[in-house]
Design a protein around this motif. Structure first.
Motif, PDB file in Angstrom:
ATOM      1  N   ARG A  43       0.829  -1.204   0.000  1.00  0.00           N
ATOM      2  CA  ARG A  43       0.000   0.000   0.000  1.00  0.00           C
ATOM      3  C   ARG A  43       0.863   1.253   0.000  1.00  0.00           C
ATOM      4  NH1 ARG A  43      -1.333   3.260   3.957  1.00  0.00           N
ATOM      5  NH2 ARG A  43      -0.896   1.786   5.624  1.00  0.00           N
ATOM      6  N   LEU A  44       1.915   1.262   0.816  1.00  0.00           N
ATOM      7  CA  LEU A  44       2.811   2.424   0.881  1.00  0.00           C
ATOM      8  C   LEU A  44       3.534   2.633  -0.447  1.00  0.00           C
ATOM      9  CD1 LEU A  44       4.170   1.873   4.493  1.00  0.00           C
ATOM     10  CD2 LEU A  44       2.648   3.723   3.735  1.00  0.00           C
ATOM     11  N   GLU A  45       3.861   1.561  -1.139  1.00  0.00           N
ATOM     12  CA  GLU A  45       4.459   1.674  -2.471  1.00  0.00           C
ATOM     13  C   GLU A  45       3.429   2.210  -3.469  1.00  0.00           C
ATOM     14  OE1 GLU A  45       5.935  -2.269  -3.198  1.00  0.00           O
ATOM     15  OE2 GLU A  45       7.762  -1.934  -2.030  1.00  0.00           O
ATOM     16  N   ALA A  46       2.225   1.651  -3.442  1.00  0.00           N
ATOM     17  CA  ALA A  46       1.182   2.072  -4.383  1.00  0.00           C
ATOM     18  C   ALA A  46       0.796   3.536  -4.180  1.00  0.00           C
ATOM     19  CB  ALA A  46      -0.054   1.185  -4.226  1.00  0.00           C
ATOM     20  N   GLU A  47       0.816   4.008  -2.937  1.00  0.00           N
ATOM     21  CA  GLU A  47       0.466   5.396  -2.643  1.00  0.00           C
ATOM     22  C   GLU A  47       1.632   6.356  -2.854  1.00  0.00           C
ATOM     23  OE1 GLU A  47      -1.196   5.376   1.310  1.00  0.00           O
ATOM     24  OE2 GLU A  47      -2.996   4.317   0.655  1.00  0.00           O
ATOM     25  N   GLY A  48       2.800   5.831  -3.209  1.00  0.00           N
ATOM     26  CA  GLY A  48       3.943   6.672  -3.516  1.00  0.00           C
ATOM     27  C   GLY A  48       4.821   7.062  -2.341  1.00  0.00           C
ATOM     28  N   PHE A  49       4.539   6.563  -1.135  1.00  0.00           N
ATOM     29  CA  PHE A  49       5.395   6.874   0.007  1.00  0.00           C
ATOM     30  C   PHE A  49       6.764   6.219  -0.156  1.00  0.00           C
ATOM     31  CE2 PHE A  49       1.208   7.635   1.826  1.00  0.00           C
ATOM     32  CZ  PHE A  49       1.409   8.861   2.430  1.00  0.00           C
ATOM     33  N   ILE A  50       6.790   5.024  -0.728  1.00  0.00           N
ATOM     34  CA  ILE A  50       8.041   4.340  -1.044  1.00  0.00           C
ATOM     35  C   ILE A  50       8.224   4.459  -2.547  1.00  0.00           C
ATOM     36  CG2 ILE A  50       9.295   2.149  -1.048  1.00  0.00           C
ATOM     37  CD1 ILE A  50       7.541   1.319   1.369  1.00  0.00           C
ATOM     38  N   GLN A  51       9.250   5.203  -2.957  1.00  0.00           N
ATOM     39  CA  GLN A  51       9.470   5.439  -4.380  1.00  0.00           C
ATOM     40  C   GLN A  51      10.342   4.362  -5.009  1.00  0.00           C
ATOM     41  OE1 GLN A  51      11.080   9.430  -4.280  1.00  0.00           O
ATOM     42  NE2 GLN A  51       9.073  10.290  -4.665  1.00  0.00           N
ATOM     43  N   SER A  52      11.358   3.915  -4.307  1.00  0.00           N
ATOM     44  CA  SER A  52      12.249   2.879  -4.817  1.00  0.00           C
ATOM     45  C   SER A  52      13.091   2.347  -3.664  1.00  0.00           C
ATOM     46  CB  SER A  52      13.163   3.432  -5.917  1.00  0.00           C
ATOM     47  OG  SER A  52      14.047   4.395  -5.381  1.00  0.00           O
ATOM     48  N   THR A  53      13.819   1.295  -3.920  1.00  0.00           N
ATOM     49  CA  THR A  53      14.694   0.722  -2.899  1.00  0.00           C
ATOM     50  C   THR A  53      16.076   0.473  -3.498  1.00  0.00           C
ATOM     51  OG1 THR A  53      13.779  -1.458  -3.414  1.00  0.00           O
ATOM     52  CG2 THR A  53      12.885  -0.344  -1.500  1.00  0.00           C
ATOM     53  N   PRO A  54      16.844   1.553  -3.705  1.00  0.00           N
ATOM     54  CA  PRO A  54      18.182   1.400  -4.296  1.00  0.00           C
ATOM     55  C   PRO A  54      19.185   0.835  -3.303  1.00  0.00           C
ATOM     56  CG  PRO A  54      17.820   3.675  -3.697  1.00  0.00           C
ATOM     57  CD  PRO A  54      16.527   2.945  -3.424  1.00  0.00           C
ATOM     58  N   ALA A  55      20.277   0.316  -3.825  1.00  0.00           N
ATOM     59  CA  ALA A  55      21.386  -0.127  -2.982  1.00  0.00           C
ATOM     60  C   ALA A  55      22.344   1.039  -2.787  1.00  0.00           C
ATOM     61  CB  ALA A  55      22.111  -1.293  -3.647  1.00  0.00           C
TER      62      ALA A  55
END
Length: 154
Positions: A43-55
């Motif tokens: 849900r947080l990804e879909a709502e844009g709170f989490i944009q990506s998970t880079p290294a």
């Protein structure tokens, strides 16, 4: 952040520190089930709170020994000028971040180069001759005291 509850904030805080944390590890920390964590994360990804998970990579181990900030002052404030600066940024992977600013400088770039010679080439051969750039001021980082990507969540 009106529709984030305390569990969402805690989940985001954990993921900012280590996005590779498993749902099971997070569930144990937050006192929830792994499936609840998975659903919240989606849900947080879909709502844009989490944009990506880079290294996050170690620049020194990769041979990028010089970090600098370069302030750019343009000759004019036109769409063409800003478009040409955006194109310039895209052509140089050494420019890892760029911001527009208020004040004396119009832009600031964060750059990583393998050595001072490459930084000099970037400034002397790419930035200074650029037709939209009027002034370049570079600052070489001597020591980095803090480099957090985590946002303050309260």
């Amino acid at each position: 952040m009106n529709h984030l509850d305390s569990k969402d904030i805690s989940l985001l805080t954990i993921l900012q520190k280590n996005a590779q944390s498993s749902a099971l590890e997070i569930a144990e920390t937050l006192g929830m089930s792994a499936s609840q964590i998975g659903r919240r994360r989606q849900r947080l990804e879909a709502e844009g709170f989490i944009q990506s998970t880079p290294a996050r990579l170690n620049a020194a181990l990769l041979g990028l020994n010089v970090q600098a900030f370069i302030q750019i002052q343009t000759d004019s404030q036109t769409a063409e000028t800003h478009g040409s600066i955006a194109e310039l940024i895209g052509k140089h992977p050494e420019i890892v971040a760029a911001w527009t600013l208020t004040g004396e400088a119009d832009y600031i770039f964060r750059v990583y180069c393998r050595d001072l010679s490459r930084l000099n080439d970037l400034v002397q051969k790419e930035l200074l001759p650029h037709p939209a750039i009027g002034r370049v001021h570079s600052q070489i980082v001597m020591d980095q005291l803090k480099d957090e990507t985590a946002l303050p969540l309260t």
